[in-house]
Design a protein around this motif. Structure first.
Motif, short mmCIF file in Angstrom:
data_model
loop_
_atom_site.label_atom_id
_atom_site.label_comp_id
_atom_site.label_asym_id
_atom_site.label_seq_id
_atom_site.Cartn_x
_atom_site.Cartn_y
_atom_site.Cartn_z
N GLU A 264 0.69 -1.24 0.04
CA GLU A 264 0.12 0.05 -0.15
C GLU A 264 0.68 1.19 0.03
N ALA A 265 1.91 1.15 0.92
CA ALA A 265 2.87 2.32 0.89
C ALA A 265 3.61 2.56 -0.72
N ARG A 266 3.88 1.47 -1.00
CA ARG A 266 4.76 1.51 -2.27
C ARG A 266 3.78 1.98 -3.43
N ILE A 267 2.55 1.46 -3.41
CA ILE A 267 1.57 2.05 -4.75
C ILE A 267 1.33 3.44 -4.37
N ALA A 268 1.31 3.77 -3.28
CA ALA A 268 1.05 5.53 -3.16
C ALA A 268 2.21 6.21 -3.60
N ALA A 269 3.43 5.63 -3.34
CA ALA A 269 4.64 6.30 -3.71
C ALA A 269 4.65 6.19 -5.48
N VAL A 270 4.15 5.23 -5.91
CA VAL A 270 4.12 5.39 -7.72
C VAL A 270 3.18 6.39 -7.93
N GLU A 271 2.07 6.61 -7.29
CA GLU A 271 1.01 7.72 -7.55
C GLU A 271 1.46 8.85 -7.27
N LYS A 292 5.51 3.86 -15.92
CA LYS A 292 6.38 2.69 -16.14
C LYS A 292 7.66 2.69 -15.28
N ALA A 293 8.42 3.65 -15.12
CA ALA A 293 9.57 3.92 -14.42
C ALA A 293 9.37 3.54 -13.11
N ALA A 294 8.19 4.39 -12.58
CA ALA A 294 7.75 4.31 -11.32
C ALA A 294 7.49 3.05 -10.44
N TYR A 295 6.80 1.99 -11.36
CA TYR A 295 6.63 0.68 -10.81
C TYR A 295 8.10 0.13 -10.56
N ALA A 296 8.86 0.00 -11.51
CA ALA A 296 10.24 -0.77 -11.12
C ALA A 296 10.97 0.11 -9.98
N ARG A 297 10.96 1.47 -10.05
CA ARG A 297 11.45 2.19 -8.87
C ARG A 297 10.99 1.79 -7.64
N HIS A 298 9.62 1.33 -7.23
CA HIS A 298 9.22 1.42 -6.16
C HIS A 298 9.04 -0.47 -6.13
N PHE A 300 7.88 -2.93 -8.02
CA PHE A 300 6.65 -3.61 -8.23
C PHE A 300 7.17 -4.63 -9.67
N GLY A 301 8.22 -4.23 -10.25
CA GLY A 301 8.49 -4.90 -11.61
C GLY A 301 8.43 -3.98 -12.69
N ALA A 302 9.26 -4.15 -13.57
CA ALA A 302 9.00 -3.19 -14.68
C ALA A 302 7.90 -3.43 -15.57
N GLU A 303 7.19 -4.75 -15.37
CA GLU A 303 6.23 -5.11 -16.51
C GLU A 303 4.75 -4.92 -15.69
N GLN A 304 4.77 -4.45 -14.56
CA GLN A 304 3.63 -4.41 -13.73
C GLN A 304 2.46 -3.42 -14.39
N TRP A 305 3.03 -2.28 -15.09
CA TRP A 305 2.03 -1.54 -15.79
C TRP A 305 1.09 -2.20 -16.86
N GLU A 306 1.66 -3.38 -17.27
CA GLU A 306 0.56 -4.16 -18.38
C GLU A 306 -0.34 -4.84 -17.78
N GLN A 307 -0.45 -5.05 -16.57
CA GLN A 307 -1.59 -5.71 -16.06
C GLN A 307 -2.81 -5.07 -15.80
N HIS A 308 -2.84 -3.58 -16.05
CA HIS A 308 -4.00 -2.64 -15.75
C HIS A 308 -3.66 -1.36 -16.31
N HIS A 309 -4.89 -0.72 -16.86
CA HIS A 309 -4.67 0.50 -17.56
C HIS A 309 -4.31 1.45 -16.52
N THR A 324 -1.41 6.19 -23.03
CA THR A 324 -0.58 4.99 -23.66
C THR A 324 0.76 5.36 -24.37
N ALA A 325 1.37 4.67 -24.71
CA ALA A 325 2.70 5.23 -25.61
C ALA A 325 2.20 5.91 -26.63
#
Length: 384
Positions: A264-271, A292-298, A300-309, A324-325
């Protein structure tokens, strides 16, 4: 053949529904509508055309400044609107015209009706051709999608006020309903309570989601008869006067696991990183790179953004557009956003507006527990 209806609509007010009479008047602001008309005329000038046919919910409710142009939430609009250099012409079916004239028609818009079995788009195009000798066919909305999206990015004063009020009410509803939840409450029970409250304040529940602890892996969880169990997520996307407010909240009935609290703390940091990237002039595809960089930084892994819009600009659509890109729109001040980063068992989502002083959270209820993340109050899980 269309029939022109003469109506004298009431000028818009901040609150279109009168508690004392129950009557509704069109919420439109004359000043805001004049700006919107000028923006559309600028599009016509750029395209070298004389008229534009608006046919989607998003474009119609934006241009009319909050009029309701639907019957079924799943159906097409029951109106089409021709904008030309002489004025605005709204065409609707004969069985809708009386209500539209009485409750939804902004001042300065002419109303025309066609039989309920008629073709709205053909009738609206014909209105323009009949009023101007030699007029060609109108420009289709689909031909200027990007221009119209840019025209509605920056909310005007009247719609900003309506959006803030709707968003605050949705946050309050979420607090009330989740505060009364119990582990044995079913997902259907929870979303039905949310739906009743949303409709009671004159809004339309476009999306209501809920997952209890047995279904926490699902990020778009349509409700079931499953009980909430020890932990649950609820989502509201509600529309009023054309504007859509979105938010997600979590409730739990125990202290939570260390893994949950950490996520929960890490996803708040992504936001928080996404908010930092949402600045005037930033292109949406560049913001997407930061997401995309924020997920890896905190963690969650570099591919986590692919799991949901990941969300995007908001306002007269749930996302306008989803980032999107390939989204190259530039961020502007007074533009609303709903970002929704998520990870396994965690998600955060609020409707915000980018003001001159930074990000302002609109779906805010002071009664909900919160913590400060990068200088901004953000919701935490409600622990009961």
């Amino acid at each position: 053949m269309s029939q022109t209806i003469t109506a004298t609509p009431t000028a818009g007010t901040p609150s279109p529904d009168s508690p004392s009479t129950g009557k509704r008047t069109a919420p439109a602001s004359a000043a805001d509508r004049a700006v919107k008309r000028r923006r559309v005329l600028d599009i016509l000038d750029a395209e070298g055309r004389d008229s534009l046919l608006l046919t989607t919910h998003t474009a119609l409710t934006w241009y009319l400044d909050g009029s309701r142009v639907h019957i079924s939430l799943a159906g097409d609009p029951i109106a089409a609107l021709l904008v030309d250099r002489e004025g605005d012409h709204l065409v609707t079916f004969n069985n809708e015209a009386g209500r539209i004239a009485a409750e939804e028609l902004p001042a300065g818009v002419s109303l025309h009706s066609v039989p309920w079995y008629g073709n709205l788009h053909e009738a609206a195009a014909a209105v323009g051709q009949a009023s101007r000798a030699g007029a060609g066919s109108p420009l289709a909305e689909s031909a200027v999608t990007a221009g119209l999206r840019a025209a509605r990015q920056q909310l005007l004063p009247g719609e900003s006020a309506r959006y803030a009020q709707l968003s605050a009410e949705m946050a309050g509803i979420m607090t009330d309903v989740l505060s009364a939840a119990r582990p044995e409450t079913t997902e259907f029970g929870l979303v039905s309570a949310l739906a009743a409250r949303v409709v009671a304040v004159g809004a339309e529940p476009l999306v209501l989601l809920c997952n209890g602890s047995s279904r926490s892996d699902f990020r778009h969880p349509l409700a079931t008869h499953a009980p909430l169990g020890r932990r649950a997520m609820a989502v509201i996307c509600a529309r009023r006067d054309g504007l859509v407010a979105n938010l997600t909240r979590w409730v739990r009935f125990d202290a939570g696991t260390p893994e949950e609290l950490d996520a929960e703390a890490r996803i708040a940091a992504v936001e928080a990183d996404i908010f930092d990237a949402t600045v005037p002039g930033a292109r949406l595809d560049r913001v997407f790179d930061e997401i995309k960089a924020a997920y890896a930084r905190h963690g969650f892994g570099a591919e986590q953004w692919e799991q949901h819009h990941q969300g995007g600009p908001a306002g007269y659509a749930g996302r306008d557009p989803r980032v999107t890109a390939s989204a190259t729109d530039s961020v502007v001040t007074n533009q609303p956003f709903t970002w929704n980063p998520s990870g396994p068992g965690v998600k955060v989502e609020d409707t915000v507006q980018l003001t001159e002083s930074g990000v302002k959270v609109l779906t805010l209820d002071d009664r909900w527990p919160a913590t400060t993340v990068n200088g901004l109050l953000r919701p935490v899980t409600l622990q009961l």
